[in-house]
Design an enzyme around this catalytic site. Structure first.
Site, PDB file in Angstrom:
ATOM      1  N   TRP A 374       0.892  -1.245  -0.253  1.00 38.42           N
ATOM      2  CA  TRP A 374      -0.020   0.060  -0.052  1.00 38.42           C
ATOM      3  C   TRP A 374       0.881   1.392  -0.069  1.00 38.42           C
ATOM      4  O   TRP A 374       0.636   2.215  -0.691  1.00 38.42           O
ATOM      5  CB  TRP A 374      -0.913   0.054   1.151  1.00 38.42           C
ATOM      6  CG  TRP A 374      -1.699   1.277   1.482  1.00 38.42           C
ATOM      7  CD1 TRP A 374      -2.928   1.407   1.073  1.00 38.42           C
ATOM      8  CD2 TRP A 374      -1.278   2.450   2.070  1.00 38.42           C
ATOM      9  NE1 TRP A 374      -3.585   2.678   1.327  1.00 38.42           N
ATOM     10  CE2 TRP A 374      -2.259   3.351   1.917  1.00 38.42           C
ATOM     11  CE3 TRP A 374      -0.180   2.969   2.798  1.00 38.42           C
ATOM     12  CZ2 TRP A 374      -2.486   4.463   2.523  1.00 38.42           C
ATOM     13  CZ3 TRP A 374      -0.251   4.138   3.437  1.00 38.42           C
ATOM     14  CH2 TRP A 374      -1.436   4.979   3.264  1.00 38.42           C
ATOM     15  N   HIS A 375       2.094   1.173   0.535  1.00 37.31           N
ATOM     16  CA  HIS A 375       2.663   2.446   0.799  1.00 37.31           C
ATOM     17  C   HIS A 375       3.547   2.671  -0.408  1.00 37.31           C
ATOM     18  O   HIS A 375       3.906   4.089  -0.735  1.00 37.31           O
ATOM     19  CB  HIS A 375       3.871   2.109   1.833  1.00 37.31           C
ATOM     20  CG  HIS A 375       3.524   2.167   3.430  1.00 37.31           C
ATOM     21  ND1 HIS A 375       2.750   1.172   4.030  1.00 37.31           N
ATOM     22  CD2 HIS A 375       3.428   3.183   4.017  1.00 37.31           C
ATOM     23  CE1 HIS A 375       2.482   1.488   5.027  1.00 37.31           C
ATOM     24  NE2 HIS A 375       2.675   2.834   5.255  1.00 37.31           N
ATOM     25  N   GLY A 376       3.613   1.888  -1.304  1.00 33.02           N
ATOM     26  CA  GLY A 376       4.500   2.141  -2.681  1.00 33.02           C
ATOM     27  C   GLY A 376       4.841   1.046  -3.453  1.00 33.02           C
ATOM     28  O   GLY A 376       4.901   0.065  -2.987  1.00 33.02           O
ATOM     29  N   PHE A 527       2.825   8.357  -1.139  1.00 35.48           N
ATOM     30  CA  PHE A 527       2.048   6.972  -0.940  1.00 35.48           C
ATOM     31  C   PHE A 527       0.440   6.997  -1.505  1.00 35.48           C
ATOM     32  O   PHE A 527      -0.295   6.217  -1.497  1.00 35.48           O
ATOM     33  CB  PHE A 527       2.120   6.439   0.367  1.00 35.48           C
ATOM     34  CG  PHE A 527       3.544   6.392   0.957  1.00 35.48           C
ATOM     35  CD1 PHE A 527       4.699   5.933  -0.062  1.00 35.48           C
ATOM     36  CD2 PHE A 527       3.617   6.598   2.205  1.00 35.48           C
ATOM     37  CE1 PHE A 527       5.743   5.919   0.388  1.00 35.48           C
ATOM     38  CE2 PHE A 527       4.975   6.541   2.533  1.00 35.48           C
ATOM     39  CZ  PHE A 527       6.130   6.012   1.746  1.00 35.48           C
TER      40      PHE A 527
END
Lengths: 527, 294
Positions: A374-376, A527
């Site tokens: 999800w962060h990247g 993000f």
């Protein structure tokens, strides 16, 4: 538009007086227009994405409300999830999957050169997509009532204080707050302003002051001594904490001034004594989102399905190909993966209790892996999630970090707690190295650089003044966070006018004296 | 009304404290033994003046004074660009006796560091030309310094001035030896350009060098341009010495003395671009032998 910029101060200076002058519908409309203006300032073209996402979930919500048939309701929910994840997948992960696919083909000796798309990542897409999806899922689960007012719903999705970097506020907490008409309250202005100032202190004074040192460390870790690199990762742990929690504080504070209550997004995470506590204190709105909409539907700690294995084994299999530089190392990684899978499956089949335990571990791992992604769109984020998943699983084995060891040594309780905190902090920092590094090579060089203990001296630290400033600021932060346990500053600010005035003035002095005013973007914007 | 009072009190208290703090910090800055504080209070007379960026700190003053018997003063600072160097040289002449000789390490033309320029905000109360330069590069920082006096002291320059409040910084030099990782990674370094390599600043840098030479000549100060040593395998990565020589002569009518490969012992370096005390002594001995200090 970012909070620490002149355009934002002008915007809020115009917006707030207008906001409190207008009433009911007009105010709501102003809020929506203001939010779209705030977002469009960055790139107006991506406003259409926010609007489209809003419209889809609004319409799906209305249809879900009318539809009684289970299969049709499920189909409607899937439309919403596929549309939201489709946008997210295209804008955030398309390049990543394409590059990974090409890399695998090249590794296998097949030359692939497809045309690449240069896709710009829309700011905040991960945040508003999750917020929007949670609404549809909650309507599907009949946990909330459908929102029939489009303006209200659109404002809920695009509310500018938290649009681009959270906190991700649930519809069940946020939408009911639109029902009441907001009136200007001095108490809210005071506590909200206090939190905004505290957020600016964290972002402008701490995070942005630590950033140049950290950037230097991760740019070429081979050029620095182990002591320099060690300080670099300590600084990064506070940079990301202050950057992100600073944003959350400003968002929550602004919302409070406007009459809305958002839950905490951070609660002194580096004082956690185990990893599950860490995730109850770090980016709480995302952790609880993942828990409610992923971990529990997967089975939580009561069971699950072997389908989860797909999310764990396949990416790890791909990761082992990327990471290895020869066929031999690939085979070693794959062998380890196969052996671990076989042992896990063997133990799970032994008893019902083991089966439940095994599924719980898998659910933990899947949640953390997807949380990492999800962060990247990068394998380093995936690996960061893998590390945290591993920590949680090991912790379930041990009770808490080194719990048995502590009992054996019979340490006094405060010392035992301090050691627990340090252990959790140490492993969190280890994972941060992968989170911050641009790729695995840099992360490994960084860790090797620290572990080599080469030139582990104070004299080998470059830019000692930045280090001194960094530690002074971190010291101030920790002092306030620790003493807040005893004094509860947010209550003191409300009760004591003298304390309020002095704390505001001191914060302003510190920001003026230590702040970095380059209008640096917040880390979580990416993000 | 009563509720508005506390906002008013916060603002008034902020400005009172800000002005008071600014006044105290200004006093502290002017009493510091840091090189620029000494310069601006007129306490920096010398025979030989040095100008450069972090590489200019290789002009190790205690050793130069020992071998030449002359007084020295060094205006060099990490990432100091040519335009700021010219301003500091002008201010030096305004507040101190003129030196006999100015030695400039021309690699300071490499780049413009806006953060560093604005960090010299600390000394704007003493210099209009410095104020103008800061205004030119960061107008917001300039105006913020007018609004909040505490903000004037929000820089590494101030922190250094406090660190050297009561002890001189003239003997500061890198005290580490280049590590093995860096030595083995030198082959992977990209080609390196000495002097200005950013197209947007090339003309400005040569113009500022020209101005510096002219100011020195107008004040009867001898000027020598040098390139101080680089780590030997790194020298091979430098691709533009010839071109740089032509441009420097074109701009200043002066050649530069190239000491890029003057130090051959790897242990004489802290990294690719900076000599440590061991390397500095070798470099200084060579300059002495070449009559640079005469």
């Amino acid at each position: 538009m970012i909070f620490n910029s002149l355009p934002f101060f002008i915007f809020i200076g115009v917006f707030l007086p207008l906001y409190f002058t207008l009433k009911s519908k007009a105010r709501l409309l102003l809020c929506l227009i203001g939010s779209y203006f705030f977002y469009g300032w960055w790139d107006y073209r991506f406003l259409s994405l926010v609007m489209f996402s809003t419209l889809i979930d609004y319409v799906v919500g209305l249809k879900l409300d009318k539809e009684e048939k289970g299969s049709k309701r499920k189909r409607l929910m899937l439309i919403s999830i596929l549309a939201n994840l489709g946008f997210l997948g295209f804008f955030k992960y398309f390049n990543f999957f394409q590059e990974s696919f090409i890399s695998i083909l090249n590794d296998m000796g097949m030359q692939a050169h497809p045309a690449t798309l240069k896709i710009l990542l829309p700011v905040g897409i991960s945040f508003y997509t999750f917020q929007s999806m949670s609404y549809t899922i909650d309507v599907y689960w009949r946990k909330i009532k459908v929102e029939k007012d489009l303006i209200r719903f659109a404002t809920f999705i695009s509310f500018f204080p938290q649009l681009v970097a959270g906190p991700i506020v649930r519809a069940r907490d946020f939408l009911p707050q639109f029902q009441k008409d907001r009136t200007f309250l001095w108490d809210r202005l005071i506590s909200g302003t206090g939190q905004v100032l505290w957020g600016f202190f964290k972002k402008v004074a701490i995070a942005d002051s630590l950033a140049p040192y950290v950037d230097q460390c991760f740019q070429s870790p081979e050029g620095f001594s182990s002591s320099h690199l060690l300080i670099g990762i300590v600084f990064y742990s506070f940079q990301i904490y202050c950057d992100f929690s600073g944003y959350s504080d400003i968002a929550i504070g602004l919302a409070r001034v406007m009459g809305f209550d958002f839950p905490h997004n951070f609660r002194t995470p580096y004082f956690s004594r185990n990893f599950s506590e860490f995730w109850q204190r770090w980016h709480i709105s995302l952790s609880s989102w993942l828990k409610d909409y992923l971990y529990i539907p997967l089975g939580g700690n009561r069971g699950g399905s072997f389908g989860s294995v797909f999310f764990i084994v396949l990416p790890l299999f791909l990761l082992s190909i990327f990471w290895s530089d020869s066929i031999q190392t690939t085979l070693i990684y794959l062998s380890i993966l196969v052996i671990v899978s076989i042992i896990t499956a063997y133990h799970m089949r032994k008893s019902e209790a083991n089966m439940v335990k095994g599924f719980t571990y898998m659910n933990n791992m899947v949640t953390m892996l997807l949380g990492g992604l999800w962060h990247g769109a990068s394998w380093v984020f995936y690996f960061w999630g893998f590390l945290h998943g591993t920590y949680l699983i090991i912790q379930r084995f041990l009770g808490k970090p080194f719990g048995h060891l502590m009992t054996a040594f019979r340490f006094p309780k405060p010392l035992q707690q301090a050691i627990d905190i340090l252990i959790v902090y140490f492993f969190t920092c280890l994972a941060w190295v992968f989170f911050r590094a641009p790729d695995f090579d840099v992360a490994i060089t960084y860790i090797q650089g620290i572990a080599s203990l080469e030139s582990f001296t104070i004299t080998s630290i470059v830019n000692k003044f930045l280090v001194l400033k960094g530690f002074i600021l971190i010291g101030m932060l920790l002092f306030v966070e620790i003493s807040d346990f005893k004094f509860n500053y947010s209550q003191l600010i409300q009760k004591s006018p003298t304390f309020r005035v002095m704390s505001f003035v001191i914060l302003l002095w510190i920001i003026a004296f230590f702040g970095s005013f380059g209008a640096n973007a917040f880390i979580y914007f990416q993000f | 009304m009563k509720k508005l009072t506390w906002i008013f009190v916060v603002i008034v208290l902020f400005f009172i404290g800000d002005r008071l703090g600014g006044f105290v910090l200004k006093k502290m800055i002017s009493n510091s033994e840091f090189r620029y504080s000494k310069m601006y209070r007129g306490d920096a007379d010398c025979d030989i003046l040095f100008l450069g960026n972090s590489r200019g700190l290789g002009f190790y003053q205690p050793y130069i004074e020992e071998v030449t018997g002359k007084n020295t003063f060094n205006l060099s600072y990490n990432a100091l660009p040519m335009n700021l160097g010219r301003v500091l040289f002008q201010d030096y002449l305004k507040y101190n006796e003129k030196p006999d000789l100015l030695i400039v390490d021309i690699t300071m033309m490499n780049r413009v560091d806006t953060t560093l320029i604005s960090g010299f905000n600390v000394y704007t109360p003493y210099s209009n030309i410095l104020s103008n330069l800061i205004k030119e590069y960061s107008e917001n920082i300039f105006h913020a310094g007018k609004l909040s006096h505490l903000f004037l002291y929000n820089s590494e320059i101030f922190q250094r001035a406090m660190f050297y409040y009561s002890s001189s910084d003239k003997d500061w030099i890198i005290d580490r030896v280049i590590n093995e990782n860096m030595i083995s990674a030198v082959e992977e370094e990209k080609p390196f350009y000495v002097g200005p390599f950013d197209y947007s600043t090339v003309e400005m840098m040569f113009e500022e060098l020209k101005k510096t030479v002219e100011i020195a000549k107008a004040n009867d100060i001898k000027i020598k341009l040098v390139v101080s040593p680089f780590f030997p395998p790194f020298v091979e990565k430098i691709v533009n010495f010839e071109h740089l020589q032509k441009r420097v002569i074109m701009a200043t009518n002066q050649p530069f003395y190239n000491y890029a490969d003057a130090v051959q012992d790897p242990k004489g370096f802290g990294d690719y671009q900076h000599v440590n005390i061991k390397g500095a002594k070798v470099f200084i001995d060579k300059m002495k032998a070449d009559g640079i200090f005469d």
